[in-house]
Design an enzyme around this catalytic site. Sequence first.
Site, PDB file in Angstrom:
ATOM      1  N   HIS A  89       0.842  -1.205   0.000  1.00  0.00           N
ATOM      2  CA  HIS A  89       0.000   0.000   0.000  1.00  0.00           C
ATOM      3  C   HIS A  89       0.874   1.251   0.000  1.00  0.00           C
ATOM      4  O   HIS A  89       0.362   2.361   0.046  1.00  0.00           O
ATOM      5  CB  HIS A  89      -0.920   0.010   1.230  1.00  0.00           C
ATOM      6  N   HIS A 121       5.951   6.241   7.380  1.00  0.00           N
ATOM      7  CA  HIS A 121       5.474   5.777   6.074  1.00  0.00           C
ATOM      8  C   HIS A 121       4.707   6.910   5.418  1.00  0.00           C
ATOM      9  O   HIS A 121       4.500   7.966   6.027  1.00  0.00           O
ATOM     10  CB  HIS A 121       4.583   4.535   6.245  1.00  0.00           C
ATOM     11  N   HIS A 140       1.477   8.199   2.528  1.00  0.00           N
ATOM     12  CA  HIS A 140       0.265   7.942   1.734  1.00  0.00           C
ATOM     13  C   HIS A 140       0.261   8.949   0.600  1.00  0.00           C
ATOM     14  O   HIS A 140       0.535  10.128   0.817  1.00  0.00           O
ATOM     15  CB  HIS A 140      -0.989   8.139   2.592  1.00  0.00           C
ATOM     16  N   GLU A 170      -4.360  11.677   3.531  1.00  0.00           N
ATOM     17  CA  GLU A 170      -5.477  10.998   4.181  1.00  0.00           C
ATOM     18  C   GLU A 170      -6.381  12.016   4.868  1.00  0.00           C
ATOM     19  O   GLU A 170      -7.587  12.018   4.679  1.00  0.00           O
ATOM     20  CB  GLU A 170      -4.941   9.991   5.192  1.00  0.00           C
ATOM     21  N   HIS A 195       3.480   9.927   7.773  1.00  0.00           N
ATOM     22  CA  HIS A 195       3.090   9.592   9.144  1.00  0.00           C
ATOM     23  C   HIS A 195       4.293   9.078   9.923  1.00  0.00           C
ATOM     24  O   HIS A 195       4.914   8.083   9.530  1.00  0.00           O
ATOM     25  CB  HIS A 195       1.993   8.516   9.136  1.00  0.00           C
TER      26      HIS A 195
HETATM   27  O1  1SD Z   1      -1.499   2.824   7.555  1.00  0.00           O
HETATM   28  C1  1SD Z   1      -0.647   2.581   8.643  1.00  0.00           C
HETATM   29  C2  1SD Z   1      -0.312   1.098   8.671  1.00  0.00           C
HETATM   30  O2  1SD Z   1       0.424   0.760   7.515  1.00  0.00           O
HETATM   31  C3  1SD Z   1       0.482   0.779   9.881  1.00  0.00           C
HETATM   32  O3  1SD Z   1       1.729   1.399   9.738  1.00  0.00           O
HETATM   33  C4  1SD Z   1      -0.251   1.283  11.097  1.00  0.00           C
HETATM   34  C5  1SD Z   1       0.561   1.104  12.357  1.00  0.00           C
HETATM   35  O4  1SD Z   1       0.721  -0.235  12.648  1.00  0.00           O
HETATM   36  O5  1SD Z   1      -0.503   2.653  10.993  1.00  0.00           O
HETATM   37  C6  1SD Z   1      -1.315   2.998   9.937  1.00  0.00           C
HETATM   38  S1  1SD Z   1      -1.569   4.745  10.074  1.00  0.00           S
HETATM   39  O6  1SD Z   1      -2.758   4.973  10.885  1.00  0.00           O
HETATM   40  O7  1SD Z   1      -0.393   5.367  10.632  1.00  0.00           O
HETATM   41  N1  1SD Z   1      -1.839   5.313   8.637  1.00  0.00           N
HETATM   42 ZN    ZN Z   2      -0.388   6.286   7.726  1.00  0.00          ZN
END
Ligand code: 1SD
Ligand code: ZN
Length: 229
Positions: A66, A95, A97, A107, A120
């Site tokens: 993703h 990470h 988005h 997001e 994030h």
């Molecule tokens: O989308 C992430 C997901 O990939 C994972 O990293 C999770 C934490 O375990 O966090 C979400 S998010 O809410 O930081 N987008």
């Molecule tokens: Zn995230």
Amino acid sequence: MAAEWGYSPTNGPDVWARLFPQAGGARQSPVDICTSIASSDSNLEMKKLTFAYESQSDLRILNTGHGWKVEAPQSGSRLEGGPLGEDIYQLEQFHCHWGETSAEGSEHTVDGRAYAGELHLVHWNTTKYQSFAEAAQHPDGLAVLGVFFDVGNESNDEIEKIVSTLSEIKFKGQFTDIPDVIDPTTFLPSGLGYWTYLGSLTTPPCNECVIWIVYKEPITVTEEQVTYH
Ligand code: 1SD
Ligand code: ZN
């Protein structure tokens, strides 16, 4: 629902709650931030949000299917103050988005407007919990810093260190090491004003465990840096 969650009509957010009950809860993220109803909180201003990160080399970057994720557990890092009460949170990973085009991808949205992407930085509460996994089961377990990407002419040097590795991890499950030293501090905007609210993971299982801190000021990246898929 299709075997795996995603973002299409058959496996996207509208149907996640069928397989992941928390996705039907009352503190789900992301949200549209309505600036006219957001209020300022003098308590937050009294105890400033502060962060301290380490520079790290040889961090592992992974294609999650993703997007990309950098595993960056930092026992020496600290995020504290602001909406986090007396607790200290430690960086675990960061990470990103992004969207099909730079017209969308973040997001969270602000007054209905999407940014080109959203970084994030995910932290967990080390004062109360023993592990990231345990923290993710509690309403004050995680704190995520959100940083919007705006598209401009100037490339972002720190983001480029990540983007330059992506050709090596084109497929889900692939990973590689980032040769450059990364200092997460350099991802943050110079203006440190933020919005905060109690929310959830934005992806399944959508645990309602996140104190969200979304910076008001975006950072600038180039079109190429945010349309690298
Ligand atoms: O989308 C992430 C997901 O990939 C994972 O990293 C999770 C934490 O375990 O966090 C979400 S998010 O809410 O930081 N987008
Ligand atoms: Zn995230």
